[in-house]
Design a protein around this motif. Structure first.
Motif, mmCIF file in Angstrom:
data_model
loop_
_atom_site.group_PDB
_atom_site.id
_atom_site.type_symbol
_atom_site.label_atom_id
_atom_site.label_comp_id
_atom_site.label_asym_id
_atom_site.label_seq_id
_atom_site.Cartn_x
_atom_site.Cartn_y
_atom_site.Cartn_z
ATOM 1 N N TRP A 3 0.811 -1.229 0.000
ATOM 2 C CA TRP A 3 0.000 0.000 0.000
ATOM 3 C C TRP A 3 0.839 1.270 0.000
ATOM 4 O O TRP A 3 0.335 2.342 -0.309
ATOM 5 C CB TRP A 3 -0.952 0.016 1.212
ATOM 6 C CG TRP A 3 -0.266 0.056 2.549
ATOM 7 C CD1 TRP A 3 0.155 -1.009 3.288
ATOM 8 C CD2 TRP A 3 0.081 1.219 3.316
ATOM 9 N NE1 TRP A 3 0.744 -0.598 4.440
ATOM 10 C CE2 TRP A 3 0.706 0.764 4.504
ATOM 11 C CE3 TRP A 3 -0.080 2.597 3.126
ATOM 12 C CZ2 TRP A 3 1.179 1.640 5.481
ATOM 13 C CZ3 TRP A 3 0.379 3.467 4.108
ATOM 14 C CH2 TRP A 3 1.002 2.990 5.267
ATOM 15 N N LEU A 4 2.130 1.179 0.355
ATOM 16 C CA LEU A 4 2.907 2.405 0.492
ATOM 17 C C LEU A 4 3.977 2.524 -0.588
ATOM 18 O O LEU A 4 4.202 1.608 -1.367
ATOM 19 C CB LEU A 4 3.508 2.520 1.901
ATOM 20 C CG LEU A 4 4.280 1.328 2.488
ATOM 21 C CD1 LEU A 4 5.649 1.198 1.881
ATOM 22 C CD2 LEU A 4 4.422 1.509 3.999
ATOM 23 N N TRP A 5 4.639 3.692 -0.618
ATOM 24 C CA TRP A 5 5.624 3.968 -1.668
ATOM 25 C C TRP A 5 7.007 3.416 -1.311
ATOM 26 O O TRP A 5 7.747 2.972 -2.178
ATOM 27 C CB TRP A 5 5.716 5.487 -1.882
ATOM 28 C CG TRP A 5 6.713 5.879 -2.925
ATOM 29 C CD1 TRP A 5 6.522 5.902 -4.281
ATOM 30 C CD2 TRP A 5 8.068 6.308 -2.707
ATOM 31 N NE1 TRP A 5 7.687 6.301 -4.917
ATOM 32 C CE2 TRP A 5 8.643 6.574 -3.979
ATOM 33 C CE3 TRP A 5 8.858 6.497 -1.568
ATOM 34 C CZ2 TRP A 5 9.961 7.017 -4.122
ATOM 35 C CZ3 TRP A 5 10.163 6.944 -1.721
ATOM 36 C CH2 TRP A 5 10.703 7.193 -2.990
ATOM 37 N N GLY A 6 7.346 3.435 -0.038
ATOM 38 C CA GLY A 6 8.691 3.055 0.402
ATOM 39 C C GLY A 6 8.888 1.549 0.454
ATOM 40 O O GLY A 6 8.243 0.796 -0.272
ATOM 41 N N ALA A 7 9.800 1.110 1.326
ATOM 42 C CA ALA A 7 10.111 -0.318 1.417
ATOM 43 C C ALA A 7 10.630 -0.654 2.798
ATOM 44 O O ALA A 7 11.220 0.181 3.468
ATOM 45 C CB ALA A 7 11.163 -0.696 0.382
ATOM 46 N N GLU A 8 10.405 -1.899 3.224
ATOM 47 C CA GLU A 8 10.976 -2.374 4.489
ATOM 48 C C GLU A 8 12.465 -2.655 4.318
ATOM 49 O O GLU A 8 13.246 -2.535 5.250
ATOM 50 C CB GLU A 8 10.291 -3.693 4.917
ATOM 51 C CG GLU A 8 8.828 -3.552 5.243
ATOM 52 C CD GLU A 8 8.579 -3.169 6.687
ATOM 53 O OE1 GLU A 8 9.542 -2.820 7.398
ATOM 54 O OE2 GLU A 8 7.418 -3.213 7.087
ATOM 55 N N MET A 9 12.827 -3.091 3.090
ATOM 56 C CA MET A 9 14.223 -3.430 2.826
ATOM 57 C C MET A 9 14.414 -3.539 1.323
ATOM 58 O O MET A 9 13.448 -3.694 0.568
ATOM 59 C CB MET A 9 14.590 -4.758 3.491
ATOM 60 C CG MET A 9 13.681 -5.892 3.111
ATOM 61 S SD MET A 9 13.718 -7.191 4.340
ATOM 62 C CE MET A 9 12.270 -8.126 3.859
ATOM 63 N N GLY A 10 15.668 -3.433 0.909
ATOM 64 C CA GLY A 10 15.943 -3.546 -0.514
ATOM 65 C C GLY A 10 17.407 -3.301 -0.798
ATOM 66 O O GLY A 10 18.228 -3.164 0.114
ATOM 67 N N ALA A 11 17.727 -3.254 -2.099
ATOM 68 C CA ALA A 11 19.106 -3.053 -2.538
ATOM 69 C C ALA A 11 19.084 -2.213 -3.807
ATOM 70 O O ALA A 11 18.048 -2.102 -4.472
ATOM 71 C CB ALA A 11 19.762 -4.405 -2.815
ATOM 72 N N ASN A 12 20.237 -1.627 -4.130
ATOM 73 C CA ASN A 12 20.319 -0.929 -5.408
ATOM 74 C C ASN A 12 21.420 -1.520 -6.288
ATOM 75 O O ASN A 12 22.136 -2.433 -5.877
ATOM 76 C CB ASN A 12 20.466 0.590 -5.228
ATOM 77 C CG ASN A 12 21.836 1.027 -4.697
ATOM 78 O OD1 ASN A 12 22.813 0.284 -4.758
ATOM 79 N ND2 ASN A 12 21.895 2.239 -4.179
ATOM 80 N N GLU A 13 21.533 -0.994 -7.488
ATOM 81 C CA GLU A 13 22.459 -1.546 -8.485
ATOM 82 C C GLU A 13 23.929 -1.429 -8.079
ATOM 83 O O GLU A 13 24.790 -2.078 -8.672
ATOM 84 C CB GLU A 13 22.234 -0.843 -9.831
ATOM 85 C CG GLU A 13 22.481 0.655 -9.760
ATOM 86 C CD GLU A 13 22.120 1.377 -11.057
ATOM 87 O OE1 GLU A 13 22.680 1.010 -12.108
ATOM 88 O OE2 GLU A 13 21.290 2.303 -11.006
ATOM 89 N N HIS A 14 24.238 -0.613 -7.060
ATOM 90 C CA HIS A 14 25.622 -0.443 -6.601
ATOM 91 C C HIS A 14 25.956 -1.350 -5.414
ATOM 92 O O HIS A 14 27.003 -1.191 -4.789
ATOM 93 C CB HIS A 14 25.876 1.014 -6.222
ATOM 94 C CG HIS A 14 25.614 1.968 -7.354
ATOM 95 N ND1 HIS A 14 26.435 2.046 -8.461
ATOM 96 C CD2 HIS A 14 24.604 2.840 -7.565
ATOM 97 C CE1 HIS A 14 25.936 2.950 -9.295
ATOM 98 N NE2 HIS A 14 24.836 3.433 -8.784
ATOM 99 N N GLY A 15 25.049 -2.273 -5.085
ATOM 100 C CA GLY A 15 25.315 -3.186 -3.975
ATOM 101 C C GLY A 15 25.051 -2.559 -2.611
ATOM 102 O O GLY A 15 25.553 -3.050 -1.597
ATOM 103 N N VAL A 16 24.266 -1.490 -2.578
ATOM 104 C CA VAL A 16 23.889 -0.877 -1.295
ATOM 105 C C VAL A 16 22.608 -1.554 -0.814
ATOM 106 O O VAL A 16 21.662 -1.719 -1.592
ATOM 107 C CB VAL A 16 23.645 0.644 -1.443
ATOM 108 C CG1 VAL A 16 23.246 1.257 -0.101
ATOM 109 C CG2 VAL A 16 24.887 1.334 -1.993
ATOM 110 N N CYS A 17 22.582 -1.962 0.458
ATOM 111 C CA CYS A 17 21.396 -2.596 1.048
ATOM 112 C C CYS A 17 20.946 -1.780 2.259
ATOM 113 O O CYS A 17 21.780 -1.340 3.057
ATOM 114 C CB CYS A 17 21.708 -4.006 1.520
ATOM 115 S SG CYS A 17 22.263 -5.079 0.198
ATOM 116 N N VAL A 18 19.642 -1.597 2.398
ATOM 117 C CA VAL A 18 19.096 -0.876 3.550
ATOM 118 C C VAL A 18 17.845 -1.601 4.031
ATOM 119 O O VAL A 18 17.035 -2.072 3.221
ATOM 120 C CB VAL A 18 18.723 0.594 3.203
ATOM 121 C CG1 VAL A 18 18.268 1.346 4.455
ATOM 122 C CG2 VAL A 18 19.883 1.339 2.554
#
Length: 367
Positions: free
Chosen positions: A23-38
């Motif tokens: 339902w929301l725009w953000g995320a509980e967790m994820g990664a990007n193409e540069h290998g950054v994880c949050v």
């Protein structure tokens, strides 16, 4: 346009893969193409909760990933936006607001950080070695690497800290009387720390998967209408020639889910089976919000749920299915281990279809 508020766009954003409440725009967790994880978790602190709509902690996860090409840069993005816009608004798709502050884990190939917040204030700790966990409570003590410029001044002005002796962020900003759910978090935090300690020096992706599936510790939650919704494990090789691999369940309760590998490559094959439907008349976007409900389950989620019901009814059939799913996961892990060890070099096309193929294989087992 974030979940509740609009903020200025930047010139360039990075490709991201996200595990998020639909339902929301953000995320509980994820990664990007540069290998950054949050990833983030909720905390309750001495700072008042922001019921006014602002940025959610989950919006900050996505913004950090979209705008940070390293863990440190993502941390700087998150803290700058937090100071400017604040955090607030309901974090649950229900008419009664559920509000919290946030703590974050950030990592890339070279660095790892813990970021903890109280309202617009924050403290960050760079993790230099070993392992680190977070669990719904402030955990940064006196070992602070970076902080809000007015953090200590705020603590003194509120009478939470005398200004004498060492400053511990967790001690000063934690609530004296914790909400009941925070009490349970203390035991979970200690258990997570202990499980990591037991495997010190030889932690693998499989180790993390086992810890995320641990029900005795309360890390894998499956009770009181509150279930672990999604799980993620990432392997970030320090050698930039090797790809980062991000495993996602995309279904709840990791003890009964399959971790599937995802790798950023050009020409990635989309996986519509794990994308939730969108609604033209979405109750999360209309004010007052959440006045009605919609079915946001994606196709894999629906099939997984039906399979779980079957597993519960027929123990023998359930165990067979569980074994089949674990075999599927093991195949994915073995392939990834060979890839990260540099033992195999799959074609870009194979990597582009990897996650889709794993989801597709899982779907077939549920038929």
């Amino acid at each position: 346009q974030c979940t509740y508020i609009e903020i200025e766009q930047v010139e360039r954003t990075h490709a991201v893969v996200l595990s998020r409440p639909a339902w929301l725009w953000g995320a509980e967790m994820g990664a990007n193409e540069h290998g950054v994880c949050v990833g983030n978790e909720g905390v309750w602190t001495r700072e008042p909760l922001g019921e006014d709509e602002a940025l959610l902690g989950m919006d900050l996860v996505r913004l950090g990933l979209e705008r940070g090409s390293s863990a440190r840069e993502a941390l700087e993005v998150i803290t700058a936006l937090l100071e400017r816009h604040g955090q607030g608004g309901s974090c649950k798709e229900e008419p009664v607001p559920f509000v919290y502050h946030n703590t974050f884990l950030l990592a890339d190939r070279n660095e790892a950080w813990v970021l903890e917040t109280a309202g617009r204030y924050w403290a960050a700790q760079r993790i230099q070695e070993g392992s680190r966990n977070i669990s719904n409570q402030l955990s940064i003590g006196t070992d602070i690497t970076a902080e809000h410029v007015e953090l200590r001044q705020r603590a003194q002005s509120q009478g939470w800290w005398s200004g004498a002796g060492e400053f511990s962020f967790a001690e000063v900003f934690s609530l004296a009387q914790q909400p009941p759910r925070m009490e349970a978090a203390k035991a979970r935090y200690r258990a997570g720390k202990e499980l990591l300690r037991q495997h010190a020096g030889h932690i693998t992706a499989e180790t993390f998967m086992a810890i995320l599936r641990d029900k005795a510790s309360g890390i894998c939650v499956d009770s009181e209408g509150f279930r672990t919704a999604g799980s993620m494990v990432s392997v970030l090789p320090q050698d930039p020639a090797l790809p980062c691999v991000h495993f996602f369940t995309a279904t709840p309760d990791p003890s009964r889910s399959v971790f599937k590998p995802f790798i950023f490559v050009a020409g990635l094959k989309p996986a519509p089976q794990v994308r939730s439907p969108s609604f033209s008349d979405d109750p999360a976007k209309k004010v007052p919000r959440f006045q009605s409900t919609v079915d946001r389950r994606h196709e894999l989620y629906r099939r997984h749920q039906a399979a779980l019901e079957l597993m519960e009814k027929d123990q023998e059939q359930g165990q067979k299915l569980q074994q089949t799913l674990r075999d599927l996961e093991r195949q994915g892990l073995e392939a990834v281990n060979a890839l990260v060890a540099g033992a195999v070099a799959p074609s870009p096309e194979e990597l582009a279809e990897l996650f889709f193929d794993c989801v597709d294989a899982e779907m077939k087992f549920y038929k």
